[in-house]
Design a protein around this motif. Sequence first.
Motif, short mmCIF file in Angstrom:
data_model
loop_
_atom_site.label_atom_id
_atom_site.label_comp_id
_atom_site.label_asym_id
_atom_site.label_seq_id
_atom_site.Cartn_x
_atom_site.Cartn_y
_atom_site.Cartn_z
N ARG A 11 0.84 -1.21 0.00
CA ARG A 11 0.00 0.00 0.00
C ARG A 11 0.88 1.25 0.00
N ASN A 12 1.97 1.21 0.74
CA ASN A 12 2.90 2.33 0.77
C ASN A 12 3.59 2.50 -0.59
N GLU A 13 3.96 1.38 -1.22
CA GLU A 13 4.58 1.44 -2.55
C GLU A 13 3.61 2.06 -3.57
N ILE A 14 2.34 1.73 -3.46
CA ILE A 14 1.34 2.29 -4.37
C ILE A 14 1.16 3.78 -4.12
N THR A 15 1.03 4.14 -2.86
CA THR A 15 0.80 5.54 -2.48
C THR A 15 1.96 6.44 -2.86
N THR A 16 3.18 5.94 -2.73
CA THR A 16 4.37 6.76 -3.00
C THR A 16 4.99 6.46 -4.37
N PHE A 17 4.20 5.88 -5.26
CA PHE A 17 4.70 5.52 -6.59
C PHE A 17 5.17 6.76 -7.35
N TYR A 18 6.30 6.63 -8.01
CA TYR A 18 6.81 7.68 -8.90
C TYR A 18 7.42 7.04 -10.13
N GLN A 19 7.22 7.72 -11.27
CA GLN A 19 7.84 7.26 -12.51
C GLN A 19 9.36 7.42 -12.38
N LYS A 20 10.07 6.37 -12.72
CA LYS A 20 11.53 6.39 -12.62
C LYS A 20 12.12 7.21 -13.76
N PRO A 21 13.31 7.80 -13.53
CA PRO A 21 13.97 8.50 -14.63
C PRO A 21 14.20 7.53 -15.80
N LYS A 22 13.98 7.99 -16.99
CA LYS A 22 14.14 7.21 -18.22
C LYS A 22 13.11 6.08 -18.36
N GLU A 23 12.12 6.02 -17.48
CA GLU A 23 11.06 5.02 -17.60
C GLU A 23 9.97 5.61 -18.49
N THR A 24 9.55 4.85 -19.49
CA THR A 24 8.50 5.35 -20.39
C THR A 24 7.16 5.34 -19.66
N PHE A 25 6.20 6.03 -20.26
CA PHE A 25 4.85 6.04 -19.72
C PHE A 25 4.31 4.62 -19.59
N ASN A 26 4.46 3.82 -20.68
CA ASN A 26 3.94 2.45 -20.67
C ASN A 26 4.62 1.59 -19.61
N GLU A 27 5.93 1.74 -19.45
CA GLU A 27 6.65 0.98 -18.43
C GLU A 27 6.16 1.34 -17.03
N ALA A 28 5.96 2.66 -16.81
CA ALA A 28 5.47 3.11 -15.50
C ALA A 28 4.06 2.57 -15.25
N TRP A 29 3.22 2.63 -16.27
CA TRP A 29 1.84 2.15 -16.14
C TRP A 29 1.82 0.65 -15.82
N GLU A 30 2.63 -0.14 -16.51
CA GLU A 30 2.70 -1.59 -16.26
C GLU A 30 3.22 -1.87 -14.85
N ARG A 31 4.22 -1.12 -14.41
CA ARG A 31 4.76 -1.32 -13.06
C ARG A 31 3.71 -0.96 -12.00
N PHE A 32 2.97 0.13 -12.25
CA PHE A 32 1.92 0.55 -11.31
C PHE A 32 0.81 -0.50 -11.25
N LYS A 33 0.37 -0.98 -12.42
CA LYS A 33 -0.66 -2.04 -12.45
C LYS A 33 -0.16 -3.30 -11.74
N GLY A 34 1.12 -3.59 -11.89
CA GLY A 34 1.70 -4.75 -11.22
C GLY A 34 1.61 -4.64 -9.71
N LEU A 35 1.88 -3.45 -9.19
CA LEU A 35 1.75 -3.24 -7.73
C LEU A 35 0.30 -3.44 -7.29
N LEU A 36 -0.64 -2.92 -8.07
CA LEU A 36 -2.06 -3.09 -7.73
C LEU A 36 -2.46 -4.56 -7.74
N CYS A 37 -1.94 -5.32 -8.70
CA CYS A 37 -2.25 -6.75 -8.79
C CYS A 37 -1.63 -7.55 -7.65
N GLN A 38 -0.45 -7.12 -7.19
CA GLN A 38 0.21 -7.82 -6.09
C GLN A 38 -0.58 -7.70 -4.79
N CYS A 39 -1.39 -6.66 -4.70
CA CYS A 39 -2.15 -6.41 -3.48
C CYS A 39 -3.60 -6.09 -3.84
N PRO A 40 -4.36 -7.11 -4.28
CA PRO A 40 -5.72 -6.85 -4.77
C PRO A 40 -6.66 -6.29 -3.71
#
Length: 196
Positions: free
Chosen positions: A126-155
Amino acid sequence: MADNRTMAQMLQAPIEGYEDAIVVPPINANNFKLKQTLINLVQGNQFTGKQDPHNHLRFFNKVTSTFRHPEVLNTSIKLLLFPFSLEGEARTWLDKEPPRSILTWDDLVSKFINQFFPPSKTTYLRNEITTFYQKPKETFNEAWERFKGLLCQCPHHGFSELHQLDTFYNSLNTNDQDALDSAAGGNFLDKNLVMV
């Protein structure tokens, strides 16, 4: 009261106390039998304690939903089959549960999730989701997939869809926020959220 057993009798292993933790309600259906193919399907994706327990339950529910018997509750089938879906550390966990301590499918799911997805992990994610930030050089799609992955890990994260979108939007770099605003035809956060 004196114990009149011999030393050899006292050292023998007990013959009782080997009941399973899971109590399966009596099944009074005629000709009910678990098919070996169903057991094989469950055993083909055994949970060891290292994988995501939510994914294991989703897979297990999917497999067990394929088998129906008109006189047997699906929860009884799940209670019968679940031990076949465990191995290693997970099987050891189930074997250490007190005899006859799991009376329903909900009991089993609760104990299983709390064992392999403890509250501390929920808090961390929950903390990882709340404090999520796009990493430097991370594309929009990569950030979106990583964010969705965090949400899936903690349904069971408990964040509304609006909160999720707000968190993700605000985590993006300025260029990606501008691109999202442009695609939305104005400020993304000013748009009405249409639930489909």
